[in-house]
Design an enzyme around this catalytic site. Structure first.
Site, PDB file in Angstrom:
ATOM      1  CD  GLU A 114      -5.705  -1.740   3.297  1.00 51.25           C
ATOM      2  OE1 GLU A 114      -4.549  -1.965   3.727  1.00 51.25           O
ATOM      3  OE2 GLU A 114      -6.105  -0.615   2.924  1.00 51.25           O
TER       4      GLU A 114
ATOM      5  CG  HIS B  96      -4.365  -1.157  -0.277  1.00 53.35           C
ATOM      6  ND1 HIS B  96      -4.419   0.174  -0.596  1.00 53.35           N
ATOM      7  CD2 HIS B  96      -5.335  -1.756  -1.024  1.00 53.35           C
ATOM      8  CE1 HIS B  96      -5.373   0.388  -1.493  1.00 53.35           C
ATOM      9  NE2 HIS B  96      -5.936  -0.778  -1.771  1.00 53.35           N
ATOM     10  CE1 TYR B  97       2.204   0.540   4.420  1.00 52.77           C
ATOM     11  CE2 TYR B  97       3.738  -0.716   3.096  1.00 52.77           C
ATOM     12  CZ  TYR B  97       3.388   0.455   3.730  1.00 52.77           C
ATOM     13  OH  TYR B  97       4.210   1.544   3.666  1.00 52.77           O
ATOM     14  CB  THR B  98      -3.214  -2.501   7.664  1.00 54.25           C
ATOM     15  OG1 THR B  98      -2.243  -3.227   8.441  1.00 54.25           O
ATOM     16  CG2 THR B  98      -4.102  -3.486   6.909  1.00 54.25           C
TER      17      THR B  98
ATOM     18  CG  ASP C  47       0.037   1.030   0.394  1.00 54.25           C
ATOM     19  OD1 ASP C  47       0.165   2.181  -0.050  1.00 54.25           O
ATOM     20  OD2 ASP C  47      -1.057   0.468   0.508  1.00 54.25           O
TER      21      ASP C  47
END
Length: 258
Positions: free
Chosen positions: A105, A42-44, A162
């Protein structure tokens, strides 16, 4: 039984409970495996301080968080525990993947919308190097097969984008962590698809073969376009409009024929 004996019996029972249950662990079974089947990237969408706050004090969590500068790896949840990172998700028939995955993340703002359109934010080289090292360690310890590493947009293409088009999936392929379409095969297949594209059902079947959750509607409907866009963002990030074309067909065919 007298009141004294009854009281004594209760005291002995409570004392036994207080001492804890004794468990014999001398006969471990050989029939087991890791609960971990996938690793989800994921990205945050925010900076490191806010990310740490959300992932440790909010309603979501992940097993790991990787900052960009410096490339620091934080472990937030033990791998034996379930983290709340995947939500409503599906991949290769498995649903609600929190129970069977490790979530990672990456500190990254995702994108910014401005006068010039959507600007995706890049990942740092050190961050990706740290991620690949962590992934190799996880894969080794949990005996995961190739293609066990997926993005949030893979498992929830109707609602998530994401880790985005700037995430370097090819780097993971080069590291032996995921499969990648063979460039020579794609080039050989593309002219045939340019002459005649398959129908919607073919694309849906191929996307399902890769692992995506998709209904076999036989139409190029919205859910199909969203899944196509997720696939293109991963394997052809220069254009991910969710529209069918000969290159997308060749990329799909190359993957499913491996």
């Amino acid at each position: 039984m007298s009141r004294f004996l009854l009281s004594l019996s209760l005291c002995l029972l409570l004392a036994g409970c207080a001492g804890g249950l004794k468990i014999n662990r001398e006969h471990p079974s050989a029939n087991h495996s890791s609960r971990v089947q996938y690793v989800v990237v994921h990205y945050t969408s925010t900076g490191v301080e806010r990310s740490l706050q959300l992932l440790t004090q909010g309603s979501v969590s992940s097993h790991y968080l990787i900052d960009a500068a410096p490339a620091t790896v934080y472990q937030l949840v033990d791998e034996d525990r379930r983290a709340w990172h995947a939500g409503d998700s599906q991949w290769r028939g498995r649903t609600w993947l929190n129970a069977s995955s490790i979530g990672i993340e990456l500190v990254n703002e995702g994108y910014r919308d401005g006068a010039d359109g959507r600007q995706w934010q890049p990942y740092s080289e050190a961050q990706i190097s740290a991620l690949i090292a962590l992934l190799k360690d996880i894969v080794l310890r949990h005996h995961l097969p190739i293609d066990s590493i997926i993005g949030h947009s893979d498992i929830a293409p109707q609602r998530k984008v994401d880790p985005g088009p700037l995430f370097p999936w090819k780097r993971l392929a080069d590291a032996g962590l995921i499969r990648w379409p063979d460039a020579h095969q794609v080039a050989a297949l593309q002219p045939g698809f340019a002459q005649r594209l398959p129908d919607a059902l073919w694309f849906q079947q191929q996307l399902a073969e890769v692992g995506y959750s998709i209904a076999f509607s036989g139409e190029f409907d919205e859910q199909t376009r969203n899944v196509l866009a997720a696939f293109q963002m991963k394997y052809r990030p220069v254009r991910y409009d969710g529209q069918v074309d000969s290159e997308t067909a060749a990329l799909l065919a190359s993957l499913t024929q491996q």
